[in-house]
Design an enzyme around this catalytic site. Sequence first.
Site, short mmCIF file in Angstrom:
data_model
loop_
_atom_site.label_atom_id
_atom_site.label_comp_id
_atom_site.label_asym_id
_atom_site.label_seq_id
_atom_site.Cartn_x
_atom_site.Cartn_y
_atom_site.Cartn_z
CG ASN A 28 -1.93 -0.95 1.11
OD1 ASN A 28 -2.88 -1.03 0.19
ND2 ASN A 28 -1.82 -2.30 1.88
CD GLU A 29 4.57 1.51 -2.62
OE1 GLU A 29 5.19 2.10 -1.50
OE2 GLU A 29 5.55 0.74 -3.23
#
Length: 640
Positions: A174-175
């Site tokens: 989850n950037e």
Amino acid sequence: MTVPSFTSAILDEYDRNPSQQERFEKIRTLVCPGSQEASARLAAETADLIRWRQESGEKVILGLATGSTPVPFYRELIRIHQEDGLSFHNVITFNLDEYYGLPRDHPESYYRFMHDQLFDHVDIPEDQIHIPDGTIPMEEVYDYCLGYEESIREAGGLDLQILGIGRTGHIGFNEPGSSADSITRMITLDRMTRQDAAADFMGVANVPRSAITMGVGTILEARRIVLMAWGSNKAEIVQEAVEGLMTDQISASFLQSHKNAVFLIDEAASTRLTRFRYPWLVGPVNWDAAMKRRAVVWLSKKLEKPILKLVDEDYNESGAGELLASTSEAAYEVNIDSFNRVQHTITGWPGGKPGADDTNRPERAIPFPKKVLIFSPEPADAFIGMGGTIERLKEQGHDVQIYFLTSGNLRVADVAALNFARVILEMAESLQAEGWENQVAYAQSILDALEEKGEFGVDPELVRKLKGLILRGETRDAASVCGLDADRISFLDLPFYEEGRYRRFQRSEKDTALIREVLADQCPDIIFATGDAGDPSSPQAICFAALAEAYQGLSDAEWQSGCNVWLHRGRDHAYEAQEIDMAVPMSPDQVDEKSNAIRKFLSTSDDTGEPERNREIAGEYDSLGLAEYEAIEAFQIWKG
Ligand code: F6R
């Protein structure tokens, strides 16, 4: 049913001192001395949970992570399975993520990783393992991801989610930009994340650009979450996630909203937390000289005012008034004392200055010349961390010897081996040389091996050997830029590296023994090393552990009482001014020379940001009010 509580002894301690931590930390954070101990604790707790569920005939649902961080945890689970008979028959697992586009049998796929690291060594039924499939056609990905979410729900939801943290603050993949309610989906990987995976993939260009990952929302639904982080490179992001605002720019910060989330970190990853970095802000401290220096440097940086210009009000208004009160000194006296201490870290004589008063110098004047041993984990490390200092030590007449601990062959790009083989074949052809049969056969076998393994396959020994030799040549060139001839450098090719690959190395006594032999033979006056605060699975940290073990194993040796061990932070998070014990300044010419030395490593695509980081340290010293240098290489004394 609730999950048993985390190691109670630490929690008790934590809960007895709530004011210490809670003031700044918004997530429960447990600091262990090292990753081994922390991983063993978590594995013991996980094993308890599995057994506890077994007793009532129930399943346990684990969310699992890949990467370097959980490797010691998985090794410990395997040990408990093998030695204590823990069965995994009631365990259902869901992995966080998978690179998009990688087939399962790709050596870097998370499917392969999980089987190598855990599943192939325990009795978990294959149909209870869930890992996102990176080969789903693009148009089916959306439905596939919804199905993954559904499977987690159907299994009963995650009992325990294990996490690592990326330097972008990602959990799973989850950037930055991932929202708190995001679910399993396709994501584009951040540039920094791809850079961090570059060594695994033999270059950043080979790292996939996207991945399928569980969402932040998926993770937050787990009943219990443990995030692990090791090494100085994680210190900054851990601090931001634990103490900063909850933001979609750092997905780990969303764990602040989870009631049952714990950060389990080692000391190196904890150093940026306020309680360790600025302890006077969270409670009473012992104002010894080192603590004063830290506080003064902090104040100077915070107010952007040189140390010698700080006044009483600056201390009082910034929460460091207690420093003045405790010593009954005026700001001016405290300033002068700390300024001098920082000033005394600066030396152009990293091996000590012969004939000079050394009371306030980092290194002793005698003996002179000194026997200096430099241990470089991978070949480029010595030049990255201390290229300028090597040159000075040599110029100043010391007996300098560099030991390159690993061959570094895993960093060498295929194209370097390919070109070498092609040159031999072309030479043979153009010279129409007779008697070249062996060379031609050799070159052809290299080309065949490269073709057979494909772009991402594992190099056979023949290719690794050649790559190691190519790197040796480059290392000799780099050493000669720093003034060292070939007889001043030695290659140990430690076995853990030759027998392993990134994230999967295993150190053994054979590695320690080779270093012990060198130390016992050379009896050094000074040692330079790196890796003490590195990611424990990195070659740098493994080499340091072997060196430390070898050194400590020789504690009775006479030479050790007069030996200083200096550490530098080549690939790890740079020291801050208050942490530095020796600062070796560099002129613009010396910076150019250092860059030249690093550039000799043509076959690897190393980009560690040097000597830019050396310039930053110089800038920091400058803003404290010290002399303005072009760049500085920084060292800390090892306290064993
Ligand atoms: C891996 C994952 C990632 C990693 C993170 C840290 O499944 O989801 O979030 O945990 O990138 O990686 P390492 O442990 O290699 O530093």
